[in-house]
Design an enzyme around this catalytic site. Sequence first.
Site, mmCIF file in Angstrom:
data_model
loop_
_atom_site.group_PDB
_atom_site.id
_atom_site.type_symbol
_atom_site.label_atom_id
_atom_site.label_comp_id
_atom_site.label_asym_id
_atom_site.label_seq_id
_atom_site.Cartn_x
_atom_site.Cartn_y
_atom_site.Cartn_z
ATOM 1 N N ASP A 71 24.270 18.829 -31.832
ATOM 2 C CA ASP A 71 23.500 17.658 -31.423
ATOM 3 C C ASP A 71 22.023 17.853 -31.772
ATOM 4 O OD1 ASP A 71 25.829 16.670 -30.391
ATOM 5 O OD2 ASP A 71 25.308 17.048 -28.288
ATOM 6 N N ASN A 109 35.238 4.829 -19.154
ATOM 7 C CA ASN A 109 34.126 4.226 -18.435
ATOM 8 C C ASN A 109 34.427 2.736 -18.247
ATOM 9 O OD1 ASN A 109 33.382 2.872 -20.847
ATOM 10 N ND2 ASN A 109 31.982 4.526 -21.431
ATOM 11 N N ASP A 161 31.547 13.714 -20.335
ATOM 12 C CA ASP A 161 32.370 14.840 -20.767
ATOM 13 C C ASP A 161 32.480 15.882 -19.665
ATOM 14 O OD1 ASP A 161 32.738 13.695 -23.265
ATOM 15 O OD2 ASP A 161 31.002 14.717 -24.132
#
Length: 291
Positions: free
Chosen positions: A15, A184, A237
Amino acid sequence: MTTPRIAVVGSINMDLVTTVGRRPEAGETVSGDGFALVPGGKGSNQAIAARRAGAEVEFVGAVGDDVFATALREVLSKAGVGVSRLRTVEGPSGIATIVVDGDGENTIIVVAGANGRMTDLTAAELKTIAAADVLMCQLEIPVPTVLAAARHARANGTTVLLNPSPVRELPAELWAEVDVAVVNEGEAAHLAEALAAVPHVITTLGAAGASYRGTDGSMLSHPGVPVKVVDTTGAGDTFTGALAAHWHEGPETALAWACTAGALATTKLGASASIPEFEEIRRALADAAAP
């Protein structure tokens, strides 16, 4: 105490995290506040979260032969996640470009890299899946590979937990193999028809916590855990990994661990770097239960 065995078949990325007061509009340039390289990827994040929440975890995935590969492998092994099934393939590793604003909200662009070349499963990888109590998958590797893993898990009595993210239409054959889905609110709305046939569905509700719907229509909920939010990257996560680690204790306990771990993950910058340790989660749960 029972220690569950979890196999994660999924992605691992580097990332590239930039912090900024306000995310730019289209065509706009703004000055950032900071930059960091943080190992991530939904599969890797969930594997580390499950390990830190108390499970034994084996990771099945791929890194490239580039400058990020060693760091990606090390972040898993240093967290205690098994990496004997982590392949090295030719080409770049997966990367994600993440912009985090002053409110802790983020924008993410993912480039699959080595994750996109996970197009089959070896005999050794299938053996790891069959030996696990829970198989945990996401959608940052090719869907046919997820389906193959889920089918093998189901055939060997391994619980299949799917986090269908990034959200997309999936074949009915895959949904038929799923025991537990973690979504979600946006994913729940998009996948409502498919989720109706999944025995156990957990929906994350952000700061409001999470809800559970069981096979018989039974419902549970767990409230949000108040924290000072720094960065929401990886919180979902972390939730999913902690849920998988405690699924064997029943939905109510699993929800409590997941909501607490997910909330704690928002108090630090980055994905894998923000995942809380077992004792940190346990103390927060004890504090919440104290009169």
